[in-house]
Every structure is written in C-alpha cells, then in structure tokens.
Design a protein around this motif. Structure first.
Motif, PDB file in Angstrom:
ATOM      1  N   HIS A 169       0.835  -1.206   0.000  1.00  0.00           N
ATOM      2  CA  HIS A 169       0.000   0.000   0.000  1.00  0.00           C
ATOM      3  C   HIS A 169       0.870   1.257   0.000  1.00  0.00           C
ATOM      4  O   HIS A 169       0.603   2.228  -0.733  1.00  0.00           O
ATOM      5  CB  HIS A 169      -0.909   0.041   1.240  1.00  0.00           C
ATOM      6  CG  HIS A 169      -1.860  -1.097   1.352  1.00  0.00           C
ATOM      7  ND1 HIS A 169      -1.447  -2.390   1.565  1.00  0.00           N
ATOM      8  CD2 HIS A 169      -3.225  -1.137   1.327  1.00  0.00           C
ATOM      9  CE1 HIS A 169      -2.497  -3.180   1.640  1.00  0.00           C
ATOM     10  NE2 HIS A 169      -3.586  -2.448   1.501  1.00  0.00           N
ATOM     11  N   ILE A 170       1.913   1.250   0.832  1.00  0.00           N
ATOM     12  CA  ILE A 170       2.772   2.415   0.969  1.00  0.00           C
ATOM     13  C   ILE A 170       3.602   2.635  -0.292  1.00  0.00           C
ATOM     14  O   ILE A 170       3.803   3.771  -0.719  1.00  0.00           O
ATOM     15  CB  ILE A 170       3.663   2.270   2.216  1.00  0.00           C
ATOM     16  CG1 ILE A 170       2.781   2.294   3.475  1.00  0.00           C
ATOM     17  CG2 ILE A 170       4.709   3.377   2.288  1.00  0.00           C
ATOM     18  CD1 ILE A 170       3.472   1.893   4.748  1.00  0.00           C
ATOM     19  N   SER A 171       4.066   1.559  -0.905  1.00  0.00           N
ATOM     20  CA  SER A 171       4.818   1.680  -2.154  1.00  0.00           C
ATOM     21  C   SER A 171       3.966   2.346  -3.230  1.00  0.00           C
ATOM     22  O   SER A 171       4.422   3.261  -3.928  1.00  0.00           O
ATOM     23  CB  SER A 171       5.281   0.301  -2.637  1.00  0.00           C
ATOM     24  OG  SER A 171       6.198  -0.271  -1.732  1.00  0.00           O
ATOM     25  N   VAL A 172       2.730   1.892  -3.348  1.00  0.00           N
ATOM     26  CA  VAL A 172       1.816   2.490  -4.326  1.00  0.00           C
ATOM     27  C   VAL A 172       1.516   3.933  -3.960  1.00  0.00           C
ATOM     28  O   VAL A 172       1.416   4.806  -4.830  1.00  0.00           O
ATOM     29  CB  VAL A 172       0.514   1.658  -4.424  1.00  0.00           C
ATOM     30  CG1 VAL A 172      -0.555   2.409  -5.205  1.00  0.00           C
ATOM     31  CG2 VAL A 172       0.798   0.318  -5.091  1.00  0.00           C
TER      32      VAL A 172
ATOM     33  N   VAL B  99      11.203   8.084  10.160  1.00  0.00           N
ATOM     34  CA  VAL B  99      10.407   6.856  10.056  1.00  0.00           C
ATOM     35  C   VAL B  99       9.850   6.680   8.645  1.00  0.00           C
ATOM     36  O   VAL B  99       9.861   5.576   8.091  1.00  0.00           O
ATOM     37  CB  VAL B  99       9.280   6.834  11.102  1.00  0.00           C
ATOM     38  CG1 VAL B  99       8.468   5.551  10.975  1.00  0.00           C
ATOM     39  CG2 VAL B  99       9.846   6.948  12.518  1.00  0.00           C
ATOM     40  N   ASN B 100       9.383   7.753   8.041  1.00  0.00           N
ATOM     41  CA  ASN B 100       8.815   7.657   6.697  1.00  0.00           C
ATOM     42  C   ASN B 100       9.806   7.110   5.678  1.00  0.00           C
ATOM     43  O   ASN B 100       9.416   6.463   4.710  1.00  0.00           O
ATOM     44  CB  ASN B 100       8.323   9.037   6.229  1.00  0.00           C
ATOM     45  CG  ASN B 100       6.865   9.276   6.564  1.00  0.00           C
ATOM     46  OD1 ASN B 100       6.043   8.367   6.447  1.00  0.00           O
ATOM     47  ND2 ASN B 100       6.544  10.478   6.991  1.00  0.00           N
ATOM     48  N   TRP B 101      11.090   7.367   5.895  1.00  0.00           N
ATOM     49  CA  TRP B 101      12.109   6.941   4.929  1.00  0.00           C
ATOM     50  C   TRP B 101      12.291   5.425   4.910  1.00  0.00           C
ATOM     51  O   TRP B 101      12.936   4.880   4.014  1.00  0.00           O
ATOM     52  CB  TRP B 101      13.434   7.633   5.240  1.00  0.00           C
ATOM     53  CG  TRP B 101      14.378   7.651   4.078  1.00  0.00           C
ATOM     54  CD1 TRP B 101      15.571   6.992   3.969  1.00  0.00           C
ATOM     55  CD2 TRP B 101      14.230   8.369   2.839  1.00  0.00           C
ATOM     56  NE1 TRP B 101      16.174   7.246   2.760  1.00  0.00           N
ATOM     57  CE2 TRP B 101      15.367   8.085   2.042  1.00  0.00           C
ATOM     58  CE3 TRP B 101      13.245   9.210   2.317  1.00  0.00           C
ATOM     59  CZ2 TRP B 101      15.546   8.625   0.772  1.00  0.00           C
ATOM     60  CZ3 TRP B 101      13.424   9.739   1.057  1.00  0.00           C
ATOM     61  CH2 TRP B 101      14.557   9.447   0.301  1.00  0.00           C
ATOM     62  N   ILE B 102      11.701   4.736   5.883  1.00  0.00           N
ATOM     63  CA  ILE B 102      11.806   3.276   5.932  1.00  0.00           C
ATOM     64  C   ILE B 102      11.341   2.645   4.617  1.00  0.00           C
ATOM     65  O   ILE B 102      11.890   1.637   4.169  1.00  0.00           O
ATOM     66  CB  ILE B 102      10.996   2.703   7.112  1.00  0.00           C
ATOM     67  CG1 ILE B 102      11.676   3.058   8.447  1.00  0.00           C
ATOM     68  CG2 ILE B 102      10.837   1.188   7.019  1.00  0.00           C
ATOM     69  CD1 ILE B 102      10.873   2.654   9.669  1.00  0.00           C
ATOM     70  N   TYR B 103      10.327   3.238   4.003  1.00  0.00           N
ATOM     71  CA  TYR B 103       9.774   2.637   2.787  1.00  0.00           C
ATOM     72  C   TYR B 103      10.819   2.513   1.683  1.00  0.00           C
ATOM     73  O   TYR B 103      10.690   1.661   0.793  1.00  0.00           O
ATOM     74  CB  TYR B 103       8.578   3.463   2.295  1.00  0.00           C
ATOM     75  CG  TYR B 103       8.912   4.513   1.254  1.00  0.00           C
ATOM     76  CD1 TYR B 103       8.777   4.238  -0.105  1.00  0.00           C
ATOM     77  CD2 TYR B 103       9.363   5.778   1.626  1.00  0.00           C
ATOM     78  CE1 TYR B 103       9.089   5.195  -1.060  1.00  0.00           C
ATOM     79  CE2 TYR B 103       9.672   6.736   0.683  1.00  0.00           C
ATOM     80  CZ  TYR B 103       9.528   6.444  -0.657  1.00  0.00           C
ATOM     81  OH  TYR B 103       9.841   7.380  -1.602  1.00  0.00           O
TER      82      TYR B 103
END
Length: 210
Positions: free
Chosen positions: A97-100, A157-161
């Motif tokens: 979901h996050i990748s998209v 934290v957001n950069w984890i993706y």
C-alpha cells in the motif's frame, strides 16, 4: 479467507506497482482478480476511489494506533514509544500500500486527496502534541524546537519505505527497537537521574549484544 474487496485491492496493488496507476484499466483489474465489472463497482465507485482506499487503509491504521497510545499511556515518554513502534510496523503490515502511495499519490483526486491530507495532519499534530506535552512536563528537552523535532521523527520513520525489506537482516521489531532508542536518546534530557533504558517500554534487542 479474503473477500472480493480484499482480492480486488491486492490485485490492484500488484498491477499499480508494476505498471503505474494510469497504466492499468478497470478491465485489467477485473480480469486479474477473477471478478466482473459488477463485482468491482459493487465495492468501488471508480478506479480513483480504489486508489483512495489503498491510501486510506494504512493511514487510518497508523492514526488509530497513535490515538490509542495517547489514551492508554499517561506519560509522554511511553506515548512517543508506542507511537513510534506502531508507525514503524505499518511499513511491514502495509508495505505494498505504501509503495503504491509514494508512486501514485499525485494522481489522487479531490476530495480524496483532501481526506488523506486531513488524516496525515491529524497524525502529525498528535506527534507534535506528545512532544510538546513532554517538554512542558520536563520529560523531554525543552530547548529542542518543536516543529523541527517533530518533522525529524516523521521524516526518519517515513524513509523506511525506501530501504526496508521483509526478508532483510533485521526484523521490523528490531528496526522499531533502534528507532525508539534513537528518538528517546535525543528527546530525553542528559542528566544523571535520567536512565534511558529504565524509561523504555521495551528493551531493544541490541542492548544484549556484546
């Protein structure tokens, strides 16, 4: 067992990730998910709404977890730890979901994009309010600028993706350990009476390493 709506979402996640939002038609989603157009439109008014639901799923999860942490815990030190851990875990629970989201969020139309922005803002404001609470109570360093500190946590934290792999060297729990430890070390005052390890809800795995 997954229902049709979940099947459609999982299928579309794979297709959007491979071909992009505009490179995939409703017909392709219908065919790949072994359903009919009637089945698709029973659950989603349009492909745009489907993209919104994909975005909304993980944003709603992380917001609910943060709101629950704010209610369950009384100390801002405990609150920020619970928020960080649930925030980190979302990148494992909802990785597709996050990748998209990061690839296709520009195509999210109004009013859908506004609804997503509102939830993201509520989450951001909640993180800021916990930091501010800790600064007022003396649990956190008062000299840290609130907005920069809050955005540093969210950005980290957001950069984890970008780099997280589910089959990587470290589990998502271990990654959460590291992030929680880092955040507490820069938030908590440097004083002899402040024991970072003693403030932790969960002792990081690497504390046992020699």
């Amino acid at each position: 067992m997954r229902d049709l709506k979940e099947d459609i979402m999982e299928t579309s996640l794979d297709l959007f990730d491979r071909y992009g939002f505009h490179g995939v038609s409703v017909n392709q989603i219908v065919e790949a998910s072994n359903t009919s157009k009637g089945g698709f439109y029973h659950h989603f008014q349009s492909k745009d709404e489907l993209l919104f639901v994909i975005h909304d799923t993980f944003i709603t999860y992380v917001l609910k977890e943060a709101q629950a942490a704010n209610v369950v815990h009384s100390s801002p030190v405990e609150k920020i730890q619970a928020i960080i851990r649930s925030f980190v875990h979302v990148f494992d629970l909802y990785k597709p979901h996050i990748s998209v989201f990061y690839q296709e969020s520009m195509y999210l139309k109004s009013p859908y994009n506004q609804q997503i922005k509102e939830k993201r803002d509520v989450f951001k404001d909640l993180v800021f309010s916990v930091i501010e609470e800790g600064q007022r109570s003396g649990h956190f360093r008062k000299e840290l600028p609130l907005e920069i500190t809050g955005m540093a946590i969210l950005g980290m934290v957001n950069w984890i993706y970008k780099w997280y792999k589910q089959d990587g060297t470290y589990t998502i729990d271990q990654i959460a350990d590291v992030f929680t430890d880092l955040v507490l070390h820069f938030l908590l005052p440097v004083r002899e009476d402040v024991d970072v390890k003693g403030e932790m809800l969960h002792v990081p795995f690497f504390y046992e390493c020699k």
